[in-house]
Motif scaffolding. Structure first.
Motif, mmCIF file in Angstrom:
data_model
loop_
_atom_site.group_PDB
_atom_site.id
_atom_site.type_symbol
_atom_site.label_atom_id
_atom_site.label_comp_id
_atom_site.label_asym_id
_atom_site.label_seq_id
_atom_site.Cartn_x
_atom_site.Cartn_y
_atom_site.Cartn_z
ATOM 1 N N ASP A 359 9.196 5.010 15.167
ATOM 2 C CA ASP A 359 10.122 4.397 14.211
ATOM 3 C C ASP A 359 9.399 3.650 13.095
ATOM 4 O O ASP A 359 10.042 3.089 12.207
ATOM 5 N N ARG A 360 8.044 3.668 13.120
ATOM 6 C CA ARG A 360 7.268 3.002 12.067
ATOM 7 C C ARG A 360 6.331 3.985 11.365
ATOM 8 O O ARG A 360 5.479 3.575 10.585
ATOM 9 N N GLU A 361 6.484 5.264 11.644
ATOM 10 C CA GLU A 361 5.598 6.300 11.117
ATOM 11 C C GLU A 361 6.094 6.756 9.754
ATOM 12 O O GLU A 361 7.168 7.354 9.636
ATOM 13 N N ILE A 362 5.338 6.447 8.694
ATOM 14 C CA ILE A 362 5.797 6.768 7.340
ATOM 15 C C ILE A 362 5.392 8.178 6.915
ATOM 16 O O ILE A 362 5.892 8.674 5.905
ATOM 17 N N LYS A 363 4.519 8.811 7.667
ATOM 18 C CA LYS A 363 4.095 10.161 7.292
ATOM 19 C C LYS A 363 4.839 11.221 8.088
ATOM 20 O O LYS A 363 5.447 12.127 7.517
ATOM 21 N N LEU A 364 4.821 11.112 9.413
ATOM 22 C CA LEU A 364 5.308 12.187 10.257
ATOM 23 C C LEU A 364 6.710 11.951 10.785
ATOM 24 O O LEU A 364 7.342 12.874 11.295
ATOM 25 N N GLY A 365 7.206 10.722 10.693
ATOM 26 C CA GLY A 365 8.509 10.409 11.243
ATOM 27 C C GLY A 365 9.648 10.938 10.383
ATOM 28 O O GLY A 365 9.447 11.406 9.262
ATOM 29 N N PRO A 366 10.885 10.857 10.912
ATOM 30 C CA PRO A 366 12.059 11.287 10.119
ATOM 31 C C PRO A 366 12.143 10.502 8.816
ATOM 32 O O PRO A 366 12.040 9.280 8.800
ATOM 33 N N GLY A 367 12.346 11.223 7.722
ATOM 34 C CA GLY A 367 12.407 10.569 6.423
ATOM 35 C C GLY A 367 11.055 10.208 5.860
ATOM 36 O O GLY A 367 10.966 9.460 4.886
ATOM 37 N N GLY A 368 9.990 10.757 6.442
ATOM 38 C CA GLY A 368 8.645 10.438 5.993
ATOM 39 C C GLY A 368 8.090 11.462 5.022
ATOM 40 O O GLY A 368 8.786 12.369 4.548
ATOM 41 N N LEU A 369 6.803 11.315 4.738
ATOM 42 C CA LEU A 369 6.143 12.183 3.764
ATOM 43 C C LEU A 369 6.192 13.653 4.174
ATOM 44 O O LEU A 369 6.326 14.536 3.324
ATOM 45 N N GLY A 461 5.232 -5.642 -4.712
ATOM 46 C CA GLY A 461 6.033 -6.333 -5.724
ATOM 47 C C GLY A 461 7.214 -7.099 -5.193
ATOM 48 O O GLY A 461 8.016 -7.625 -5.971
ATOM 49 N N PHE A 462 7.355 -7.188 -3.864
ATOM 50 C CA PHE A 462 8.453 -7.969 -3.282
ATOM 51 C C PHE A 462 7.980 -9.407 -3.091
ATOM 52 O O PHE A 462 6.998 -9.653 -2.373
ATOM 53 N N THR A 463 8.651 -10.340 -3.695
ATOM 54 C CA THR A 463 8.157 -11.717 -3.701
ATOM 55 C C THR A 463 9.091 -12.705 -3.013
ATOM 56 O O THR A 463 8.633 -13.703 -2.459
ATOM 57 N N ALA A 464 10.399 -12.468 -3.030
ATOM 58 C CA ALA A 464 11.322 -13.449 -2.455
ATOM 59 C C ALA A 464 11.169 -13.515 -0.936
ATOM 60 O O ALA A 464 10.952 -14.589 -0.364
ATOM 61 N N ASP A 465 11.303 -12.373 -0.266
ATOM 62 C CA ASP A 465 11.121 -12.276 1.186
ATOM 63 C C ASP A 465 10.391 -10.962 1.439
ATOM 64 O O ASP A 465 11.012 -9.941 1.744
ATOM 65 N N PRO A 466 9.063 -10.972 1.266
ATOM 66 C CA PRO A 466 8.310 -9.705 1.262
ATOM 67 C C PRO A 466 8.549 -8.830 2.475
ATOM 68 O O PRO A 466 8.685 -7.604 2.347
ATOM 69 N N VAL A 467 8.619 -9.420 3.668
ATOM 70 C CA VAL A 467 8.745 -8.618 4.882
ATOM 71 C C VAL A 467 10.115 -7.938 4.925
ATOM 72 O O VAL A 467 10.225 -6.712 5.086
ATOM 73 N N SER A 468 11.157 -8.711 4.789
ATOM 74 C CA SER A 468 12.514 -8.151 4.870
ATOM 75 C C SER A 468 12.774 -7.165 3.743
ATOM 76 O O SER A 468 13.384 -6.099 3.953
ATOM 77 N N GLU A 469 12.326 -7.493 2.534
ATOM 78 C CA GLU A 469 12.571 -6.601 1.405
ATOM 79 C C GLU A 469 11.833 -5.282 1.576
ATOM 80 O O GLU A 469 12.372 -4.206 1.268
ATOM 81 N N LEU A 470 10.586 -5.347 2.060
ATOM 82 C CA LEU A 470 9.809 -4.116 2.259
ATOM 83 C C LEU A 470 10.468 -3.231 3.309
ATOM 84 O O LEU A 470 10.644 -2.029 3.094
ATOM 85 N N ILE A 471 10.838 -3.816 4.439
ATOM 86 C CA ILE A 471 11.436 -3.022 5.515
ATOM 87 C C ILE A 471 12.760 -2.424 5.062
ATOM 88 O O ILE A 471 13.060 -1.251 5.330
ATOM 89 N N ALA A 472 13.563 -3.212 4.368
ATOM 90 C CA ALA A 472 14.851 -2.699 3.895
ATOM 91 C C ALA A 472 14.658 -1.534 2.928
ATOM 92 O O ALA A 472 15.364 -0.515 3.009
ATOM 93 N N GLU A 473 13.703 -1.670 2.015
ATOM 94 C CA GLU A 473 13.463 -0.601 1.050
ATOM 95 C C GLU A 473 12.902 0.643 1.726
ATOM 96 O O GLU A 473 13.278 1.775 1.398
ATOM 97 N N TRP A 474 12.017 0.440 2.687
ATOM 98 C CA TRP A 474 11.454 1.587 3.411
ATOM 99 C C TRP A 474 12.551 2.344 4.161
ATOM 100 O O TRP A 474 12.609 3.574 4.132
ATOM 101 N N ARG A 475 13.443 1.612 4.815
ATOM 102 C CA ARG A 475 14.521 2.273 5.544
ATOM 103 C C ARG A 475 15.463 2.993 4.584
ATOM 104 O O ARG A 475 15.963 4.085 4.891
ATOM 105 N N ARG A 476 15.726 2.387 3.447
ATOM 106 C CA ARG A 476 16.575 3.050 2.465
ATOM 107 C C ARG A 476 15.932 4.338 1.980
ATOM 108 O O ARG A 476 16.583 5.387 1.879
ATOM 109 N N VAL A 477 14.638 4.262 1.691
ATOM 110 C CA VAL A 477 13.913 5.444 1.213
ATOM 111 C C VAL A 477 13.882 6.527 2.289
ATOM 112 O O VAL A 477 14.091 7.715 2.004
ATOM 113 N N ALA A 478 13.613 6.136 3.552
ATOM 114 C CA ALA A 478 13.566 7.127 4.631
ATOM 115 C C ALA A 478 14.907 7.829 4.790
ATOM 116 O O ALA A 478 14.963 9.051 4.978
ATOM 117 N N ALA A 479 16.000 7.067 4.719
ATOM 118 C CA ALA A 479 17.323 7.685 4.823
ATOM 119 C C ALA A 479 17.579 8.621 3.648
ATOM 120 O O ALA A 479 18.155 9.703 3.805
#
Length: 1003
Positions: A359-369, A461-479
């Protein structure tokens, strides 16, 4: 500067930061801009620590401090590098003067491939203009050219990272420069190899072909560099000697970037994509490559060649290789099962992901590269054979060409491109930190993981809440990637047949046909007609189908019979019309659509049942609806159905509809992997028994009404064979015997006539033409077989068994189980036959000899002419009969003294025999495995073909469909699903046959 002020600038440990600033001689008065820049770093604490270490090791720290204060570009580049990459910080500490690489005009300019090659060649003392450059080996040097090469590579990466992290370079230029730098490094490493082994260099010409991301000019910061080697002998050189020399040069070249000392490992050089993989020779001549790809290559190897390009070594030979291979690559899509195998690679990658990181694989997982790359490459291979503009090894370039050519909608291409850039950016930042190969996002369950995610988020480039913003954007992109991946290949097919608004790609019918053929449809024209019928128009139903079908076409393509699946879906959809719940179900629960695609594309049996009553599709929504229902619940439902209808025909028709629903439920659970073979047998037996019980009640009532008299005999139905053993299959008739017992005072002839009338009516009701499948009752196992009376009284059975019963009938009675009719009569029948099937003292030796003769005779006479005995599930070697006869002989020998053996089920009796040590656990497991597999295969034959059969089909298409229904996938083994099925079946039955012959025939 106070600790609070430092904390507001982003430092995590502000007290430590204040101490480090003092140690580095940086004050807010003189170096305020440096502190501000440190606060903007991805990790301010890491950047400050790195700067402190660099100043401590720099022989001229004041020069660096002054340069940072006066040069904003240098300040930005250096701090961004220090805050993102601990590995590059380590390099700067060891080589403190290298911070100059980040200063001046060269730091902002992206070098070309020729400049990089020339620079790396000069680093090892080689002439870049020579035909076969060789390094200069200075024997008095403290370190050789290999060390200089690795250090020069790090300097180039440092300069590149400075541009990348400050936004001066985009993904395209960064990835291309990394690929060009890798190629230049390999060329320089080959120059070193030539210098180390001049005698080998004189024998051969060697070209290095880049594959994968290096070949596509889209390399990561740290990635294996995939290569293939091609060589030719020099003039007058022997070819075999030249190949050995080239292999030695290639081996030396590969080791140089991978060595860990003197500058550290850069990356691995992987030659695993060469012909025959790691089992093949490292180097081949061009003719050897061509011969392999024309005769032996697997389909996936042509997909890998899509990115092949010469990157180092002999340029003329590399160009010849590219010219010869290119036509083969673009003709490969015409090979059998090409797209099936390409798709199976994607499934295999996802299936083999470690569960703790999937669930953290950005290359081989669903919605990955890999989803993006797979989509683009498959479209390239389908359409690139006729459109040369699509033949780029670079993913983004190919995607742009697909959009320009109308194969992908502009908005979809833009969305996929943006997602690809985002995921590659995350991948680059992950790897930059330690310069290690990784594609796994850190977890949030540890402080270190959270810190890494914070650094990544700030770098993105996420500055307000870097962790939450990054994870949210990654999940949006994967979907979004997953959505576009499904849409990209399939939706344009709809635009080829439907009049739809918008500017998305519209394929011509010919292009759509090519794409459907690539998906595995045998009749692309027919599939297009079905799509047109489903999606044309402006109705709500058509709109929902247009949304669903891009996804469902992918599922149909993964089923054994895509054409049948799409046809069945059209028929079900047309039968249900605009039924509101059906449209809502398809729209709101995508799992129903997925299951429909698999069932309709796999099983003619399930399709036929679903078409008889399309509303049964609702049962696919929940697993609970597919679980076997208890007999009590089914009996109550059958009784209620009988009460609701006025005529015998309508009453039994309602019960048969219940049975059809349960057959579909069981078939669906079987094909979807929710039920195992034991549960399937239980479910099919239970619904057959409930149906017969309800029909028997109706038949008795009908006969009584017609005669105008009270019934004069009691009746029951005895299940035999697989029915009695609770092992009935989809194709099985219900083997039965009919028993009656006149009430006291009734005339025997009248009672017999009534019983026969009831049985005739019972069989008529269960087999009359109707929308639901008939339940045929086979009474051939009754005394005297087909020549004996259809119905006997209990006393007649007793007299027959007392005088005429043979051994085979006693054996048949081992599986006798009352299933319907009078309870008291059932119990009395069991009391009658128990002494016959479980004889006191066990079966006699003469009876054992007779059983063995019967078994041998059955094998010789009943096996169909021309049938392969190794593939016949019932009578073949190691099949159902072999296992069942071993178990039944054991029962006849020992059940009189072991009550637990008095069961009608094969596996239940085998379990007891094992517990009582009559059969060893090892032998029992062999028999059990063969019986289960043969039963599954026999059931799957009916599911796939829609008609029964006992042998594994010889037709390759049917066998492949059978393998798919049994859960074999095209990525299981190199021999394919059907080959794997045959291998497993023959192995299991061969072992079972050996056990059977030992246990059944040996005394």
């Amino acid at each position: 500067m106070t600790a609070g002020e430092l904390a507001r600038r982003g430092f995590g440990d502000s007290d430590r930061a204040a101490s480090l600033l003092r140690a580095a001689g940086i004050s807010v008065e003189r170096h305020g801009r440096i502190i501000d820049e440190l606060g903007r770093a991805a990790d301010p604490d890491l950047a400050l620590l790195g700067l402190t270490r660099l100043l401590e090791n720099d022989p001229a720290p004041d020069e660096l401090r002054d340069a940072l204060r006066e040069d904003p570009d240098l300040r930005s580049r250096l701090v961004r590098v220090l805050g993102a990459s601990a590995a590059l910080t380590d390099h700067l500490v060891v080589h403190p003067g290298d911070w100059h690489e980040l200063r001046g005009p060269d730091a902002t300019r992206a070098p070309g491939a020729a400049e990089l090659r020339a620079g790396m060649m000069h680093t090892v003392g080689a002439d870049p203009n020579a035909t076969a450059p060789a390094a200069t080996l200075a024997h008095d040097a403290a370190k050789g050219p290999e060390h200089n090469l690795r250090v020069a590579y790090r300097r180039r990466v440092l300069r590149l990272a400075g541009r990348d992290l400050t936004g001066s370079g985009d993904l395209d230029t960064t990835s291309a420069e990394l690929a060009n730098l890798a190629a230049a490094t390999l060329d320089a490493a080959l120059a070193v190899a030539r210098a180390r082994h001049p005698e080998d260099a004189a024998l051969c010409r060697l070209a290095v072909i880049g594959m994968g991301k290096c070949g596509g000019r889209e390399l990561n910061y740290v990635s294996d560099v995939d290569v293939v080697f091609v060589a030719e002998p020099t003039e007058d050189a022997d070819e075999q000697a030249a190949m050995r020399a080239a292999a030695r040069l290639a081996s030396v070249m590969m080791r140089i970037p991978a060595e860990t000392e003197d500058g550290g490992r850069l990356w691995e050089v992987d030659a695993g994509l060469r012909p025959e993989g790691k089992n093949g020779p490292l180097v081949r001549p061009l003719s050897g490559h061509l011969s392999y790809y024309e005769r032996w290559a697997k389909n996936w190897e042509f997909q890998a060649l899509l990115k092949a390009r010469p990157i180092a070594g002999d340029a003329e030979l590399g160009a010849a290789y590219a010219a010869a291979i290119t036509p083969i690559v673009w003709a490969s899509v015409n090979r059998p099962n090409f797209v099936d195998e390409v798709q199976s690679m994607r499934r295999r990658v996802e299936a083999h992901l470690p569960p703790d990181g999937a669930d953290r694989e950005i290359k081989l997982g669903p919605g990955g590269l890999r989803d993006i790359e797979f989509s683009v490459q498959l479209l390239q291979l389908v359409h690139g054979r006729s459109d040369p503009s699509l033949r780029s090894g670079n993913t983004l370039e190919a995607l742009e060409a697909l959009s320009a050519g109308g194969y992908v909608g502009r908005e979809d291409a833009a969305g996929l491109s943006a997602a690809y850039r985002f995921l590659r950016r995350v991948e680059h930042l992950l790897q930059l930190h330690r310069l290690r190969r990784t594609h796994l996002l850190p977890g949030t369950d540890s402080a270190d993981g959270a810190a890494q995610l914070r650094r990544l988020g700030r770098a993105m480039g996420f500055t307000a809440d870097p962790v939450s913003e990054l994870i949210a954007e990654w999940r949006r992109v994967a979907a979004e990637v997953r959505r576009l991946h499904e849409k990209l290949f399939y939706r344009p097919l709809l635009h080829a047949v439907a009049r739809l608004p918008g500017e998305e790609a519209r394929l011509t019918p010919e292009q759509a046909g090519d794409r459907l053929e690539a998906l595995g449809f045998d009749d692309p024209a027919g599939a297009l007609r079905h799509l047109e019928a489903l999606t044309s128009g402006v109705s709500r139903r058509a709109a929902i189908q247009r949304t669903l079908l891009p996804v469902m076409l992918g599922w149909f393509s993964e089923a054994p019979r895509p054409d049948a699946g799409l046809l069945g879906f059209r028929q079900v959809s047309e039968a249900l019309g605009t039924t509101p719940w059906y449209l809502r179900l398809l729209r709101d629960d995508i799992r129903v659509a997925e299951r429909m695609a698999w069932l309709l594309g796999t099983s003619r049996y399930a399709t036929d049942l679903l078409l008889r009553a399309p509303e049964a599709v609702a049962t696919l929504a929940n697993d609970e609806d597919l679980v076997r229902r208890p007999a009590s619940g089914l009996a109550a439902e059958a009784s209620a159905a009988l009460r609701r209808h006025g005529t015998a025909e309508n009453s039994v028709a309602a019960v048969r509809a219940l049975r059809r629903r349960e057959l579909l439920r069981t078939a669906a659970a079987d094909l979807l992997g929710i039920a195992d073979i034991d549960e399937v047998g239980d479910a099919l037996t239970t619904v057959a028994a409930v149906t017969i019980e309800a029909a028997l009640r109706t038949a008795r009532q009908r006969v009584a009404e017609e005669s105008g008299a009270e019934p004069c005999t009691r009746m029951c139905v005895i299940a035999m064979g697989r029915f009695g053993g609770n092992e009935i299959t989809y194709a099985s008739d219900a083997d039965v015997m009919f028993v009656h017992d006149p009430v006291p005072g009734a005339e025997p002839a009248k009672a017999s006539g009534e019983a026969n009338a009831v049985v005739r009516e019972l069989r008529r009701l269960l087999e009359m033409p109707a929308a639901d499948p008939p339940l045929r009752m086979d009474a051939d196992l009754r005394p005297e077989g087909k020549n004996g009376p259809l119905v006997r009284s209990l006393d007649s059975y007793a007299a027959y068994y007392r005088r005429w019963s043979s051994t085979w009938e006693s054996q048949a009675l081992l599986r006798a189980a009352p299933v319907a009719g009078d309870i008291g009569l059932r119990e009395r029948f069991v009391e009658l036959v128990d002494p016959l099937r479980y004889p006191a003292g066990g079966v006699t030796e003469s009876a054992v000899r007779e059983i063995r003769r019967l078994k041998a005779r059955m094998e010789a006479e009943r096996l169909p002419r021309g049938a392969d005995p190794t593939l016949h599930t019932k009578l073949g070697r190691g099949g159902l009969s072999d296992v069942e006869w071993v178990v039944q002989l054991t029962q006849m020998r020992h059940a009189h003294e072991i009550p637990a053996l008095r069961t009608t089920g094969t596996l239940g009796a085998l379990r007891v025999a094992t517990e009582e040590e009559l059969i060893t656990a090892e032998d029992a497991e062999v028999l059990r495995a063969a019986w289960r597999l043969a039963s599954r295969v026999r059931g799957a034959i009916m599911l796939v073909r829609g008609k029964g059969g006992d042998s594994i089909p010889t037709d390759l298409r049917e066998r492949a469909a059978l393998a798919g229904a049994l859960g074999y996938r095209s990525d299981d083994e190199s021999e394919g699903p059907s080959g794997r099925l045959l291998q497993d079946y023959r192995r299991a039955t061969r072992r079972a046959r050996a056990v059977m012959e030992r246990l059944f025939y040996d005394d």
